[in-house]
Design a protein around this motif. Structure first.
Motif, PDB file in Angstrom:
ATOM      1  N   THR A 127       0.929  -1.173   0.070  1.00 57.30           N
ATOM      2  CA  THR A 127       0.042  -0.067  -0.047  1.00 57.30           C
ATOM      3  C   THR A 127       0.701   1.069  -0.035  1.00 57.30           C
ATOM      4  O   THR A 127       0.397   2.268   0.034  1.00 57.30           O
ATOM      5  CB  THR A 127      -0.972   0.029   1.328  1.00 57.30           C
ATOM      6  OG1 THR A 127      -0.167  -0.232   2.406  1.00 57.30           O
ATOM      7  CG2 THR A 127      -2.029  -0.834   1.394  1.00 57.30           C
ATOM      8  N   GLY A 128       2.025   1.123   0.051  1.00 60.76           N
ATOM      9  CA  GLY A 128       2.984   2.310   0.200  1.00 60.76           C
ATOM     10  C   GLY A 128       4.442   1.856   0.559  1.00 60.76           C
ATOM     11  O   GLY A 128       4.948   0.599   0.434  1.00 60.76           O
ATOM     12  N   GLY A 129       5.226   2.843   0.749  1.00 59.95           N
ATOM     13  CA  GLY A 129       6.654   2.639   1.059  1.00 59.95           C
ATOM     14  C   GLY A 129       7.254   1.718   2.164  1.00 59.95           C
ATOM     15  O   GLY A 129       7.777   0.878   2.309  1.00 59.95           O
ATOM     16  N   ALA A 161      19.142   7.630   7.126  1.00 57.17           N
ATOM     17  CA  ALA A 161      18.364   7.010   6.419  1.00 57.17           C
ATOM     18  C   ALA A 161      16.815   7.031   6.799  1.00 57.17           C
ATOM     19  O   ALA A 161      16.435   7.478   7.879  1.00 57.17           O
ATOM     20  CB  ALA A 161      18.447   5.409   6.533  1.00 57.17           C
ATOM     21  N   TYR A 162      15.713   7.109   5.824  1.00 63.73           N
ATOM     22  CA  TYR A 162      14.538   7.021   6.013  1.00 63.73           C
ATOM     23  C   TYR A 162      13.725   5.727   5.555  1.00 63.73           C
ATOM     24  O   TYR A 162      13.862   5.989   3.997  1.00 63.73           O
ATOM     25  CB  TYR A 162      13.885   8.354   6.047  1.00 63.73           C
ATOM     26  CG  TYR A 162      12.355   8.341   6.224  1.00 63.73           C
ATOM     27  CD1 TYR A 162      11.801   8.245   7.489  1.00 63.73           C
ATOM     28  CD2 TYR A 162      11.286   8.012   5.400  1.00 63.73           C
ATOM     29  CE1 TYR A 162      10.695   8.094   8.105  1.00 63.73           C
ATOM     30  CE2 TYR A 162       9.956   7.736   5.702  1.00 63.73           C
ATOM     31  CZ  TYR A 162       9.615   7.941   7.275  1.00 63.73           C
ATOM     32  OH  TYR A 162       8.194   7.768   7.639  1.00 63.73           O
ATOM     33  N   HIS A 163      13.219   5.002   5.857  1.00 64.06           N
ATOM     34  CA  HIS A 163      12.733   4.058   5.415  1.00 64.06           C
ATOM     35  C   HIS A 163      11.251   3.411   5.713  1.00 64.06           C
ATOM     36  O   HIS A 163      10.612   2.631   5.345  1.00 64.06           O
ATOM     37  CB  HIS A 163      13.479   2.622   5.520  1.00 64.06           C
ATOM     38  CG  HIS A 163      14.972   2.719   5.068  1.00 64.06           C
ATOM     39  ND1 HIS A 163      15.234   2.575   3.534  1.00 64.06           N
ATOM     40  CD2 HIS A 163      16.082   2.584   5.623  1.00 64.06           C
ATOM     41  CE1 HIS A 163      16.241   2.567   3.497  1.00 64.06           C
ATOM     42  NE2 HIS A 163      17.054   2.617   4.685  1.00 64.06           N
ATOM     43  N   ALA A 239      16.773  10.412   0.815  1.00 62.79           N
ATOM     44  CA  ALA A 239      16.144  11.546   0.362  1.00 62.79           C
ATOM     45  C   ALA A 239      15.911  12.373   1.596  1.00 62.79           C
ATOM     46  O   ALA A 239      16.237  13.530   1.633  1.00 62.79           O
ATOM     47  CB  ALA A 239      14.871  10.803  -0.333  1.00 62.79           C
ATOM     48  N   SER A 240      14.841  11.958   2.279  1.00 62.94           N
ATOM     49  CA  SER A 240      14.592  12.717   3.403  1.00 62.94           C
ATOM     50  C   SER A 240      15.729  13.184   4.506  1.00 62.94           C
ATOM     51  O   SER A 240      15.682  13.843   5.428  1.00 62.94           O
ATOM     52  CB  SER A 240      13.502  12.023   4.400  1.00 62.94           C
ATOM     53  OG  SER A 240      12.217  11.588   3.568  1.00 62.94           O
ATOM     54  N   GLY A 241      16.598  12.270   4.368  1.00 59.95           N
ATOM     55  CA  GLY A 241      18.062  12.689   5.118  1.00 59.95           C
ATOM     56  C   GLY A 241      18.617  13.771   4.459  1.00 59.95           C
ATOM     57  O   GLY A 241      19.719  14.351   5.216  1.00 59.95           O
ATOM     58  N   SER A 267      17.418  -2.356  -2.357  1.00 65.94           N
ATOM     59  CA  SER A 267      17.551  -0.938  -2.690  1.00 65.94           C
ATOM     60  C   SER A 267      16.227  -0.181  -2.591  1.00 65.94           C
ATOM     61  O   SER A 267      15.257  -0.565  -3.161  1.00 65.94           O
ATOM     62  CB  SER A 267      18.070  -0.834  -4.092  1.00 65.94           C
ATOM     63  OG  SER A 267      18.264   0.467  -4.625  1.00 65.94           O
ATOM     64  N   ASP A 268      16.133   0.774  -1.752  1.00 57.96           N
ATOM     65  CA  ASP A 268      14.883   1.528  -1.432  1.00 57.96           C
ATOM     66  C   ASP A 268      14.818   2.675  -2.444  1.00 57.96           C
ATOM     67  O   ASP A 268      15.306   3.708  -2.181  1.00 57.96           O
ATOM     68  CB  ASP A 268      14.808   1.966   0.089  1.00 57.96           C
ATOM     69  CG  ASP A 268      13.550   2.452   0.554  1.00 57.96           C
ATOM     70  OD1 ASP A 268      12.721   2.752  -0.626  1.00 57.96           O
ATOM     71  OD2 ASP A 268      13.252   2.928   1.584  1.00 57.96           O
ATOM     72  N   GLU A 269      14.125   2.473  -3.259  1.00 57.97           N
ATOM     73  CA  GLU A 269      13.715   3.333  -4.584  1.00 57.97           C
ATOM     74  C   GLU A 269      12.354   3.883  -4.105  1.00 57.97           C
ATOM     75  O   GLU A 269      11.619   4.394  -5.389  1.00 57.97           O
ATOM     76  CB  GLU A 269      14.004   2.551  -5.876  1.00 57.97           C
ATOM     77  CG  GLU A 269      15.348   2.164  -5.996  1.00 57.97           C
ATOM     78  CD  GLU A 269      15.820   2.748  -7.170  1.00 57.97           C
ATOM     79  OE1 GLU A 269      15.669   3.665  -7.801  1.00 57.97           O
ATOM     80  OE2 GLU A 269      16.589   2.098  -8.003  1.00 57.97           O
ATOM     81  N   ALA A 297       7.240   2.883  -4.478  1.00 55.52           N
ATOM     82  CA  ALA A 297       5.876   3.395  -3.935  1.00 55.52           C
ATOM     83  C   ALA A 297       5.741   4.761  -4.724  1.00 55.52           C
ATOM     84  O   ALA A 297       5.951   4.813  -5.747  1.00 55.52           O
ATOM     85  CB  ALA A 297       5.752   3.474  -2.531  1.00 55.52           C
ATOM     86  N   LYS A 298       5.333   5.848  -3.825  1.00 58.23           N
ATOM     87  CA  LYS A 298       5.174   7.022  -4.422  1.00 58.23           C
ATOM     88  C   LYS A 298       4.726   7.366  -5.983  1.00 58.23           C
ATOM     89  O   LYS A 298       3.703   7.196  -6.571  1.00 58.23           O
ATOM     90  CB  LYS A 298       6.150   7.825  -4.047  1.00 58.23           C
ATOM     91  CG  LYS A 298       6.383   7.763  -2.313  1.00 58.23           C
ATOM     92  CD  LYS A 298       7.710   8.807  -1.976  1.00 58.23           C
ATOM     93  CE  LYS A 298       7.984   8.604  -0.518  1.00 58.23           C
ATOM     94  NZ  LYS A 298       7.166   9.552   0.019  1.00 58.23           N
ATOM     95  N   GLY A 299       5.988   7.547  -6.741  1.00 55.96           N
ATOM     96  CA  GLY A 299       5.873   7.902  -8.108  1.00 55.96           C
ATOM     97  C   GLY A 299       5.257   6.794  -8.986  1.00 55.96           C
ATOM     98  O   GLY A 299       5.161   6.855 -10.072  1.00 55.96           O
TER      99      GLY A 299
HETATM  100  C1  LIG Z   1      13.052   6.066   0.913  1.00 55.08           C
HETATM  101  C2  LIG Z   1      11.928   5.985   1.547  1.00 55.08           C
HETATM  102  N1  LIG Z   1      11.250   4.665   2.055  1.00 55.08           N
HETATM  103  C3  LIG Z   1      10.251   4.401   2.601  1.00 55.08           C
HETATM  104  C4  LIG Z   1       9.104   5.507   2.725  1.00 55.08           C
HETATM  105  C5  LIG Z   1       8.031   5.252   3.545  1.00 55.08           C
HETATM  106  O1  LIG Z   1       6.918   5.419   2.227  1.00 55.08           O
HETATM  107  P1  LIG Z   1       5.493   5.537   2.680  1.00 55.08           P
HETATM  108  O2  LIG Z   1       5.459   6.852   3.587  1.00 55.08           O
HETATM  109  O3  LIG Z   1       4.584   5.558   1.570  1.00 55.08           O
HETATM  110  O4  LIG Z   1       5.169   4.332   3.646  1.00 55.08           O
HETATM  111  C6  LIG Z   1       9.805   6.964   2.296  1.00 55.08           C
HETATM  112  C7  LIG Z   1       8.623   7.937   2.615  1.00 55.08           C
HETATM  113  O5  LIG Z   1       9.387   8.936   2.470  1.00 55.08           O
HETATM  114  C8  LIG Z   1      11.019   7.170   1.751  1.00 55.08           C
HETATM  115  O6  LIG Z   1      11.436   8.360   1.486  1.00 55.08           O
END
Ligand SMILES: Cc1ncc(COP(=O)(O)O)c(C=O)c1O
Length: 472
Positions: A127-129, A161-163, A239-241, A267-269, A297-299
């Motif tokens: 459903t998302g990242g 990192a942000y995951h 990214a968010s880092g 690899s978290d894309e 996810a996202k894009g």
């Molecule tokens: C690299 C990365 N992985 C995972 C996530 C988490 O994704 P989501 O917010 O769709 O759960 C994000 C969210 O910004 C992210 O930047």
């Protein structure tokens, strides 16, 4: 077919603006709230989006600098995407993935696999990242259980990192403040340094910094034991880092160490995928690596529908099929796994990317980077960095020491407030401003965006000087 109602500037599809603000304060919990204002806060109310612009409740049109949350890649209000969602919902709005399937999810999996590097051949949708990262990690656990190596489960992650925001994905996060008041699965995560060249020790060359990072990775594997480490999870660009672009060659070295030690490379894309760096995936096309899994996810839907997923290597699946435990079950699945509306809109979104948006992103990225870089002329700016259509302006109190701490920590928010007045939404991150506009942005719009950002930073410098917080 019913017409999609055309909202006027500033008009919202829901209750009136005043109502919405009041209702939010009384009933809505916003993400990432502070204890002192949780459940009683209203944020900037956005009523409409079109192309690279959004309109707030006062009727002010703003450039959507962060493209929502790095996601509105093909821009707002794409009629093709709205129509395909309508059509799919009218044809089949939902089917249970537990014991049925739908055609859009299979077609999308084929097309995604076609863009993925190496032998990544199969997609598991989420459903998302966060749920994508969670799925990759649970798959690693299952894989090692089936292979008779239940002790090989530790996860390597990095500072900056942000995951995600589910328990295990969030346990990997390494940004300052993310975990101050939150618990995490610390017993299964081993943290490494962020590959942030700007924050490398003073006097250290880039080459020496790369060696340091690679040695640290190798030493950690040796110290902890490869037989206990199941996976490394890393964003190609953190990214968010703060849009941390790793030094050249670093990711390839990490990939090799993982391969040599039978550690799965994830690899978290979630941000870099689907065009942000001009390609559907950056791992292979930009950084020359072939991970064991890619999360996205996202894009994938340009934010029009919540969808994510994991692409998994054929080799891993083949090993499972040939294992001695054909009855072992990967007990993992979400109600909305393989959602037909999400997959249908993702297919149309991929058409748009392939037809022109990827090529456009590649063409304007150098201009975007060059224009943003001019902001380094401003004394408050320590570094402007980025790649593709993602960039970060990092402010510092003092360029010599690069010290962000003496500086008022809300400098990003201050810049954002000025930019909002001037017609630009910025993603503030402590002392940084992150920019990742819709990929359809033109050169003229980049000029507008950077012009407003320049003025917003200049006004912030004036404020900081007046308040005596900064002497630059
Ligand atoms: C690299 C990365 N992985 C995972 C996530 C988490 O994704 P989501 O917010 O769709 O759960 C994000 C969210 O910004 C992210 O930047």
């Amino acid at each position: 077919m019913a017409a999609v109602r055309d909202l006027k500037a500033g008009e919202t599809a829901g209750p009136g603006d005043d109502d919405a603000v009041e209702l939010a304060k009384r009933h809505l919990i916003q993400p990432w709230p502070y204890a002192g204002s949780v459940g009683s806060e209203a944020r900037a109310l956005i009523g409409k989006g079109d192309g690279i612009y959004i309109t707030d409740n006062t009727g002010k049109r703003l450039i959507d600098g962060p493209a929502g949350m790095w996601c509105v890649n093909v821009g707002h209000r794409r009629e093709e995407l709205a129509r395909v969602m309508y059509d799919q919902a009218m044809a089949l709005s939902y089917n249970t993935p537990w014991y049925t399937m739908n055609a859009p999810s299979a077609e999308l999996a084929k097309r995604i696999a076609g863009h993925a590097p190496g032998d990544l051949s199969h997609v598991f949708y989420t459903t998302g990242g966060s749920s994508a990262v969670e799925t990759a990690l649970r798959f690693m656990q299952f894989y090692n259980n089936v292979r008779g190596r239940p002790e090989k489960k530790l996860i390597l992650s990095r500072g900056g990192a942000y995951h995600g925001s589910t328990y295990l994905s969030a346990s990997l996060n390494g940004r300052p403040r993310d975990r101050d008041w939150m618990d995490g699965a610390d017993d299964v995560v081993v943290k490494l340094s962020s590959p942030d060249p700007f924050r490398r020790p003073q006097g250290m060359s880039l080459a020496a910094f790369t060696d340091f990072l690679v040695d640290q990775f190798r030493d950690t594997v040796a110290r902890v034991g490869a037989d206990r480490i199941g996976a490394f999870v890393g964003e190609p660009v953190q990214a968010s880092g703060g849009v941390v672009v790793p030094p050249d060659g670093y990711l390839k070295c990490i990939r090799e160490i993982c391969r040599d030690n039978d550690i799965l490379y994830v690899s978290d894309e979630v941000v870099t995928g689907f065009g942000r760096l001009g390609h559907v995936f950056a791992s292979g096309d930009v950084f020359g690596i072939d991970p064991d899994m890619i999360t996205f996810a996202k894009g994938v839907t340009s934010g029009y529908f919540p969808l994510g997923g994991v692409i998994i290597s054929e080799r891993l699946l083949e090993e499972l099929r040939r294992s001695n435990h054909p009855d072992a079950m990967f007990g993992h699945g979400l109600t909305y796994t393989s959602h037909p509306v999400g997959c249908a809109v993702a297919l149309k979104n991929l058409d748009l990317l392939e037809e022109s948006v990827l090529a456009h992103a590649q063409a304007v990225s150098p201009y975007f980077q060059a224009q943003l870089k001019t902001l380094e002329e401003l004394p408050l700016v320590g570094e402007v960095r980025g790649v593709g259509l993602m960039g970060c302006v990092e402010c510092v109190a003092d360029r010599e020491s690069k010290d962000p701490l003496q500086l008022d920590k809300n400098v990003g928010k201050r810049i954002d407030a000025h930019c909002h007045e001037l017609g630009l939404l910025v993603r503030p991150l402590i002392n940084m401003c992150v920019m990742s506009p819709p990929l359809i942005i033109t050169r003229e719009q980049i000029d507008d965006m950077v012009g407003i950002l320049r003025e917003g930073i200049s006004r912030t410098m004036d404020d900081l000087r007046k308040e005596g917080v900064w002497r630059g």
